[in-house]
Design a protein around this motif. Structure first.
Motif, PDB file in Angstrom:
ATOM      1  N   PRO A 133       0.919  -1.207   0.290  1.00 41.61           N
ATOM      2  CA  PRO A 133       0.135  -0.084  -0.127  1.00 41.61           C
ATOM      3  C   PRO A 133       0.714   1.471  -0.189  1.00 41.61           C
ATOM      4  O   PRO A 133       0.968   2.344   0.321  1.00 41.61           O
ATOM      5  N   PHE A 134       1.865   1.363  -1.298  1.00 41.62           N
ATOM      6  CA  PHE A 134       2.863   2.644  -1.125  1.00 41.62           C
ATOM      7  C   PHE A 134       2.790   2.887  -2.700  1.00 41.62           C
ATOM      8  O   PHE A 134       3.068   2.045  -3.364  1.00 41.62           O
ATOM      9  N   LEU A 135       3.408   4.278  -3.075  1.00 38.39           N
ATOM     10  CA  LEU A 135       3.358   4.417  -4.734  1.00 38.39           C
ATOM     11  C   LEU A 135       4.890   3.932  -5.222  1.00 38.39           C
ATOM     12  O   LEU A 135       6.198   3.768  -4.418  1.00 38.39           O
ATOM     13  N   ILE A 136       4.718   3.525  -5.564  1.00 36.39           N
ATOM     14  CA  ILE A 136       5.989   2.460  -6.689  1.00 36.39           C
ATOM     15  C   ILE A 136       6.313   3.409  -7.739  1.00 36.39           C
ATOM     16  O   ILE A 136       5.450   3.060  -8.697  1.00 36.39           O
ATOM     17  N   THR A 137       7.287   3.135  -7.967  1.00 39.08           N
ATOM     18  CA  THR A 137       7.951   4.179  -9.362  1.00 39.08           C
ATOM     19  C   THR A 137       9.629   3.739  -9.858  1.00 39.08           C
ATOM     20  O   THR A 137      10.253   2.991  -8.729  1.00 39.08           O
ATOM     21  N   HIS A 191      -7.043  -1.451  -5.341  1.00 39.15           N
ATOM     22  CA  HIS A 191      -7.397  -0.236  -6.043  1.00 39.15           C
ATOM     23  C   HIS A 191      -6.754   0.887  -5.945  1.00 39.15           C
ATOM     24  O   HIS A 191      -6.490   1.684  -7.513  1.00 39.15           O
ATOM     25  N   ARG A 192      -6.477   1.494  -5.207  1.00 36.76           N
ATOM     26  CA  ARG A 192      -5.965   2.972  -4.866  1.00 36.76           C
ATOM     27  C   ARG A 192      -4.663   3.160  -5.253  1.00 36.76           C
ATOM     28  O   ARG A 192      -5.255   4.598  -5.941  1.00 36.76           O
ATOM     29  N   PHE A 193      -3.685   1.979  -5.133  1.00 33.82           N
ATOM     30  CA  PHE A 193      -2.903   2.346  -6.071  1.00 33.82           C
ATOM     31  C   PHE A 193      -2.460   1.616  -7.274  1.00 33.82           C
ATOM     32  O   PHE A 193      -2.287   2.331  -8.591  1.00 33.82           O
ATOM     33  N   ILE A 194      -2.743   0.846  -7.531  1.00 40.52           N
ATOM     34  CA  ILE A 194      -3.746  -0.438  -9.103  1.00 40.52           C
ATOM     35  C   ILE A 194      -3.773   1.298 -10.098  1.00 40.52           C
ATOM     36  O   ILE A 194      -3.781   1.864 -11.319  1.00 40.52           O
ATOM     37  N   GLY A 201       3.375  -0.181 -10.606  1.00 40.90           N
ATOM     38  CA  GLY A 201       3.449  -1.005  -9.387  1.00 40.90           C
ATOM     39  C   GLY A 201       1.528  -2.019  -9.719  1.00 40.90           C
ATOM     40  O   GLY A 201       1.383  -2.968  -9.115  1.00 40.90           O
ATOM     41  N   GLY A 202       0.778  -1.403 -10.386  1.00 45.70           N
ATOM     42  CA  GLY A 202      -0.332  -2.305 -10.620  1.00 45.70           C
ATOM     43  C   GLY A 202       0.085  -3.612 -11.535  1.00 45.70           C
ATOM     44  O   GLY A 202      -0.793  -4.341 -10.734  1.00 45.70           O
ATOM     45  N   SER A 203       1.098  -4.274 -11.828  1.00 43.37           N
ATOM     46  CA  SER A 203       1.070  -5.273 -12.128  1.00 43.37           C
ATOM     47  C   SER A 203       1.035  -6.413 -11.593  1.00 43.37           C
ATOM     48  O   SER A 203       0.973  -7.323 -10.731  1.00 43.37           O
ATOM     49  N   GLN A 204       1.884  -5.886 -10.378  1.00 39.96           N
ATOM     50  CA  GLN A 204       2.572  -6.626  -9.063  1.00 39.96           C
ATOM     51  C   GLN A 204       1.274  -7.046  -8.404  1.00 39.96           C
ATOM     52  O   GLN A 204       0.788  -8.072  -7.680  1.00 39.96           O
ATOM     53  N   ARG A 205       0.471  -5.675  -8.120  1.00 36.11           N
ATOM     54  CA  ARG A 205      -0.581  -5.811  -7.384  1.00 36.11           C
ATOM     55  C   ARG A 205      -1.104  -7.015  -7.944  1.00 36.11           C
ATOM     56  O   ARG A 205      -1.782  -7.631  -6.920  1.00 36.11           O
ATOM     57  N   LEU A 206      -1.836  -6.811  -8.617  1.00 32.04           N
ATOM     58  CA  LEU A 206      -2.856  -7.914  -9.726  1.00 32.04           C
ATOM     59  C   LEU A 206      -2.402  -8.922  -9.868  1.00 32.04           C
ATOM     60  O   LEU A 206      -2.939 -10.060  -9.404  1.00 32.04           O
ATOM     61  N   GLU A 207      -1.245  -9.597 -10.044  1.00 35.66           N
ATOM     62  CA  GLU A 207      -0.572 -10.709  -9.675  1.00 35.66           C
ATOM     63  C   GLU A 207      -0.511 -11.699  -8.005  1.00 35.66           C
ATOM     64  O   GLU A 207      -1.107 -12.504  -8.021  1.00 35.66           O
ATOM     65  N   ALA A 249      -6.159  -3.683 -17.669  1.00 29.25           N
ATOM     66  CA  ALA A 249      -6.059  -2.278 -18.785  1.00 29.25           C
ATOM     67  C   ALA A 249      -6.657  -0.942 -16.504  1.00 29.25           C
ATOM     68  O   ALA A 249      -7.676  -1.568 -16.673  1.00 29.25           O
ATOM     69  N   PHE A 250      -5.289  -0.319 -16.546  1.00 27.20           N
ATOM     70  CA  PHE A 250      -5.513   0.234 -15.606  1.00 27.20           C
ATOM     71  C   PHE A 250      -4.453   1.511 -15.568  1.00 27.20           C
ATOM     72  O   PHE A 250      -4.044   2.173 -16.590  1.00 27.20           O
TER      73      PHE A 250
END
Length: 250
Positions: A133-137, A191-194, A201-207, A249-250
């Motif tokens: 639950p943190f911003l991944i860049t 969801h908040r970060f995806i 990091g959306g793909s990582q969270r979805l996995e 798609a996100f």
């Protein structure tokens, strides 16, 4: 005991009444079994369930144990079941939960009870931490703020409101029966970060949520949406994460 109105209050005063709270008590140092105990206190029309709990603890039984912090619906500490529904005690007025009958107060379900109304939140927060639950860049640290359009910000605005009270997760029948399920709150915070346009990091969270105990365990009963004290459309957020899982798609 039923609520009884006193004689009319003087002009400008707030009318008082008696109300009974039937509280589920549990003390592992005394017994392995939970018991019910009734407390009757004098309350006012502006009092909340939290105010009644304070009166019981301060004036009748100091051993009564419950969590509270800000007492204004921001910290999420005092989530509990009140008349069979998950609510925040600090946001629930006594007059709104039928004080003519005993008000049933018990700990939220699905998490181990430590004492009285206090549950062990560690399994809940373990799931929360797992979705990162943190911003991944990537790349170098920026020299100025990361700009985001109002439209992009609005995409995930609803799920930024979560206060981690666990009311949604502990209202979920899947969570009650399956202690491994991530639960609605963890998915809401993913969801908040995806859907944050600044995050990578959306793909990582979805996995992570594609696990057998992840987002697919949701049965869309809407219990979580009804329980959320902040009005988050939890079920909708979960469905959007499912859709993103399929379409990427996100």
């Amino acid at each position: 005991m039923t609520a009884t109105l006193d004689a009319p209050a003087p002009s400008g005063a707030i009318a008082s009444f008696e109300v009974t709270l039937r509280i589920r008590r549990f003390n592992p140092e005394v017994s392995d079994e939970a018991t019910w105990q009734d407390f009757t206190v004098e309350a006012h029309g502006t009092d909340r369930v939290l105010d009644a709990l304070h009166k019981i603890k301060w004036d009748e039984d100091g051993s009564l144990t419950f969590r509270r912090s800000c007492a204004h619906g921001v910290c999420g500490s005092d989530a509990m079941r009140i008349n069979g529904r998950n609510r925040l005690a600090c946001k629930t007025l006594l007059k709104d939960v039928n004080p003519d009958k005993p008000i049933i107060v018990e700990p939220i379900k699905g998490l181990p009870v430590v004492k009285d109304l206090v549950v062990d939140m560690e399994p809940f927060f373990a799931s929360y931490r797992e979705i990162m639950p943190f911003l991944i860049t990537s790349g170098n640290e920026p020299s100025k703020e990361r700009y985001q359009s109002p439209e992009d910000r609005a995409r995930f605005d609803d799920t930024t409101k979560c206060i981690l009270c666990a009311a949604c997760t502990s209202s979920c029948p899947v969570f009650w029966t399956d202690g491994q399920y991530f639960g609605p709150a963890a998915i809401v915070n993913a969801h908040r970060f995806i859907f944050d346009s600044r995050d990578e990091g959306g793909s990582q969270r979805l996995e992570i949520l594609n696990d057998k105990e992840g987002v697919w365990r949701c049965r869309t009963t809407f219990n979580c949406t009804e329980a959320c004290p902040r009005g988050i459309e939890v079920t909708k957020a979960i469905q959007e994460v499912k859709r993103a899982m399929i379409t990427r798609a996100f």
